[in-house]
Write a protein that holds these residues in place. Structure first.
Motif, PDB file in Angstrom:
ATOM      1  N   UNK A  78      39.943  36.515  47.928  1.00 51.61           N
ATOM      2  CA  UNK A  78      41.252  35.686  47.522  1.00 51.61           C
ATOM      3  C   UNK A  78      40.843  34.211  47.115  1.00 51.61           C
ATOM      4  N   UNK A  79      39.555  33.710  47.977  1.00 46.97           N
ATOM      5  CA  UNK A  79      39.293  32.408  47.680  1.00 46.97           C
ATOM      6  C   UNK A  79      38.715  32.511  46.163  1.00 46.97           C
ATOM      7  N   UNK A  80      37.965  33.354  45.808  1.00 45.29           N
ATOM      8  CA  UNK A  80      37.379  33.444  44.487  1.00 45.29           C
ATOM      9  C   UNK A  80      38.469  33.461  43.359  1.00 45.29           C
ATOM     10  N   UNK A  81      39.743  34.264  43.697  1.00 44.73           N
ATOM     11  CA  UNK A  81      40.540  34.445  42.653  1.00 44.73           C
ATOM     12  C   UNK A  81      41.306  33.106  42.474  1.00 44.73           C
ATOM     13  N   UNK A  82      41.636  32.685  43.586  1.00 42.67           N
ATOM     14  CA  UNK A  82      42.367  30.996  43.682  1.00 42.67           C
ATOM     15  C   UNK A  82      41.396  30.240  42.823  1.00 42.67           C
ATOM     16  N   UNK A  83      40.050  30.102  43.068  1.00 36.13           N
ATOM     17  CA  UNK A  83      39.328  29.340  42.292  1.00 36.13           C
ATOM     18  C   UNK A  83      39.351  29.569  40.772  1.00 36.13           C
ATOM     19  N   UNK A  84      39.072  30.654  40.372  1.00 42.45           N
ATOM     20  CA  UNK A  84      39.104  31.150  39.006  1.00 42.45           C
ATOM     21  C   UNK A  84      40.553  30.890  38.267  1.00 42.45           C
ATOM     22  N   UNK A  85      41.593  31.249  38.827  1.00 40.55           N
ATOM     23  CA  UNK A  85      42.914  31.166  38.383  1.00 40.55           C
ATOM     24  C   UNK A  85      43.068  29.606  38.005  1.00 40.55           C
ATOM     25  N   UNK A  93      42.827  38.920  24.238  1.00 41.90           N
ATOM     26  CA  UNK A  93      42.784  37.594  24.719  1.00 41.90           C
ATOM     27  C   UNK A  93      42.107  37.367  26.108  1.00 41.90           C
ATOM     28  N   UNK A  94      41.033  36.573  26.187  1.00 43.00           N
ATOM     29  CA  UNK A  94      40.281  36.450  27.466  1.00 43.00           C
ATOM     30  C   UNK A  94      41.019  35.990  28.501  1.00 43.00           C
ATOM     31  N   UNK A  95      41.777  34.838  28.112  1.00 47.53           N
ATOM     32  CA  UNK A  95      42.514  34.204  29.405  1.00 47.53           C
ATOM     33  C   UNK A  95      43.620  35.135  30.072  1.00 47.53           C
ATOM     34  N   UNK A  96      44.179  35.919  28.895  1.00 47.84           N
ATOM     35  CA  UNK A  96      45.249  36.948  29.702  1.00 47.84           C
ATOM     36  C   UNK A  96      44.658  37.881  30.642  1.00 47.84           C
ATOM     37  N   UNK A  97      43.597  38.525  30.104  1.00 50.48           N
ATOM     38  CA  UNK A  97      42.788  39.477  30.761  1.00 50.48           C
ATOM     39  C   UNK A  97      42.339  38.868  32.142  1.00 50.48           C
ATOM     40  N   UNK A  98      41.689  37.794  31.971  1.00 45.96           N
ATOM     41  CA  UNK A  98      41.047  37.204  33.155  1.00 45.96           C
ATOM     42  C   UNK A  98      42.238  36.652  34.323  1.00 45.96           C
ATOM     43  N   UNK A  99      43.410  36.305  33.800  1.00 50.91           N
ATOM     44  CA  UNK A  99      44.412  35.920  34.647  1.00 50.91           C
ATOM     45  C   UNK A  99      44.877  37.171  35.377  1.00 50.91           C
ATOM     46  N   UNK A 100      45.066  38.245  34.675  1.00 47.69           N
ATOM     47  CA  UNK A 100      45.457  39.588  35.639  1.00 47.69           C
ATOM     48  C   UNK A 100      44.352  40.010  36.534  1.00 47.69           C
ATOM     49  N   UNK A 101      43.069  39.900  36.130  1.00 48.61           N
ATOM     50  CA  UNK A 101      42.150  40.390  36.892  1.00 48.61           C
ATOM     51  C   UNK A 101      42.131  39.300  38.297  1.00 48.61           C
ATOM     52  N   UNK A 102      42.364  38.142  38.313  1.00 51.66           N
ATOM     53  CA  UNK A 102      42.302  37.214  39.383  1.00 51.66           C
ATOM     54  C   UNK A 102      43.565  37.658  40.197  1.00 51.66           C
ATOM     55  N   UNK A 103      44.740  37.889  39.609  1.00 50.41           N
ATOM     56  CA  UNK A 103      45.759  38.435  40.555  1.00 50.41           C
ATOM     57  C   UNK A 103      45.666  39.482  41.288  1.00 50.41           C
ATOM     58  N   UNK A 104      44.967  40.596  40.526  1.00 51.16           N
ATOM     59  CA  UNK A 104      44.683  41.807  41.107  1.00 51.16           C
ATOM     60  C   UNK A 104      43.482  41.589  42.341  1.00 51.16           C
ATOM     61  N   UNK A 144      43.328  38.994  44.233  1.00 49.08           N
ATOM     62  CA  UNK A 144      44.156  38.486  45.493  1.00 49.08           C
ATOM     63  C   UNK A 144      44.865  39.383  46.177  1.00 49.08           C
ATOM     64  N   UNK A 145      45.565  40.315  45.467  1.00 51.51           N
ATOM     65  CA  UNK A 145      46.209  41.138  46.139  1.00 51.51           C
ATOM     66  C   UNK A 145      45.261  42.287  46.786  1.00 51.51           C
ATOM     67  N   UNK A 146      44.330  42.497  46.159  1.00 50.50           N
ATOM     68  CA  UNK A 146      43.234  43.477  46.956  1.00 50.50           C
ATOM     69  C   UNK A 146      42.781  42.802  48.038  1.00 50.50           C
ATOM     70  N   UNK A 147      42.450  41.505  48.240  1.00 47.23           N
ATOM     71  CA  UNK A 147      41.887  40.722  49.063  1.00 47.23           C
ATOM     72  C   UNK A 147      43.014  40.582  50.505  1.00 47.23           C
ATOM     73  N   UNK A 148      44.257  40.676  50.184  1.00 50.28           N
ATOM     74  CA  UNK A 148      45.067  40.933  50.979  1.00 50.28           C
ATOM     75  C   UNK A 148      45.238  42.077  51.785  1.00 50.28           C
ATOM     76  N   UNK A 149      45.264  43.111  50.872  1.00 51.60           N
ATOM     77  CA  UNK A 149      44.949  44.567  51.477  1.00 51.60           C
ATOM     78  C   UNK A 149      43.859  44.704  52.220  1.00 51.60           C
ATOM     79  N   UNK A 150      42.737  44.335  51.672  1.00 51.07           N
ATOM     80  CA  UNK A 150      41.589  44.298  52.657  1.00 51.07           C
ATOM     81  C   UNK A 150      41.559  43.661  53.953  1.00 51.07           C
TER      82      UNK A 150
END
Length: 242
Positions: free
Chosen positions: A108-115, A220-231, A233-239
């Motif tokens: 979650x922390x990593x996803x927020x930072x990168x996003x 587009x790298x930015x689009x791909x990265x944003x999707x990964x970061x959202x995923x 965060x969701x995976x972090x919440x599940x864990x």
């Protein structure tokens, strides 16, 4: 091994390697949201993730080895190796459920930072920065098989071209995962189950690398990265809730 598990291993390996081939990192982050639930122990999950990620990175860095400036890679790799050795040894004495919760918080922390902040915060490639990044990467690599995020910051800051960034990040992942595989084997995490799972996942890795190399310049790298970061965060919440 059940057919459904084989299919999951193939699928996550393919997606993870595709993500890393396009963005330069992310394999461990992606697959470690699933692997702890497929293998008997958390240590075996980290071993499998490292073996698959290392195999992928070896192929990529060999193709791009002409871009590598070793003096910019070896310091952080050396510190990472020492720290990860002790971190891998500590995994055996820690509770797997606790580690999944910690992993969830980190995701979650990593996803927020990168996003939000990845384009705003810059790091200078000094020895001090390399040392700090090496320590953080060693801890994250040893515990969670996801040493990529802190190291990516360093390589993005120190590499002038996209090709050099990919070459540096992949040689780092290749050599780092190779050494950690030996560490994990010494701690009993490289088991027959891990070997069988590797045999299934490596085909997914090959397919993901192939597809990723073909679409590298088109997505587009930015689009791909944003999707990964959202995923992430969701995976972090599940864990955290598991």
């Amino acid at each position: 091994m059940e057919l459904s598990v084989i299919g999951i291993l193939f699928g996550i390996s393919c997606i993870g390697s595709f993500i890393q081939r396009v963005s330069g990192f992310g394999f461990g982050i992606f697959v470690m949201t699933v692997l702890p639930y497929l293998l008997p122990s958390y240590g075996e999950a980290t071993a499998l993730s490292g073996m698959l990620a290392g195999s992928m990175s070896i192929v990529v860095f060999l193709r791009m080895r002409k871009y590598i400036v070793w003096k910019e890679v070896l310091p952080i790799l050396g510190i990472f190796t020492v720290i990860s050795f002790f971190a891998v040894g500590a995994v055996a004495s820690l509770d797997g459920r606790f580690l999944r919760h910690v992993l969830g918080a980190i995701l979650i922390i990593i996803s927020i930072y990168f996003f939000f902040f990845s384009e705003k915060i810059k790091l200078k490639p000094t020895v001090f920065v390399q040392s700090i990044i090496g320590v953080i990467a060693g801890i994250m690599g040893g515990f969670f098989a996801m040493q990529g995020p802190p190291s990516v910051l360093y390589f993005l800051a120190s590499c002038e071209t996209k090709e050099k960034y990919i070459a540096h990040s992949q040689v780092y992942f290749a050599l780092g995962n190779l050494m950690m595989t030996f560490f994990r084997a010494g701690n009993g995490f490289v088991t027959p189950m891990v070997g069988m799972a590797y045999g299934c996942g490596i085909f997914g890795v090959a397919l993901g690398v192939f597809i990723g190399s073909k679409v590298f310049k088109k997505i587009p790298h930015k689009v791909l990265k944003k999707v990964v970061y959202v995923y992430m965060a969701i995976s972090g919440i599940i864990a955290l809730c598991a």
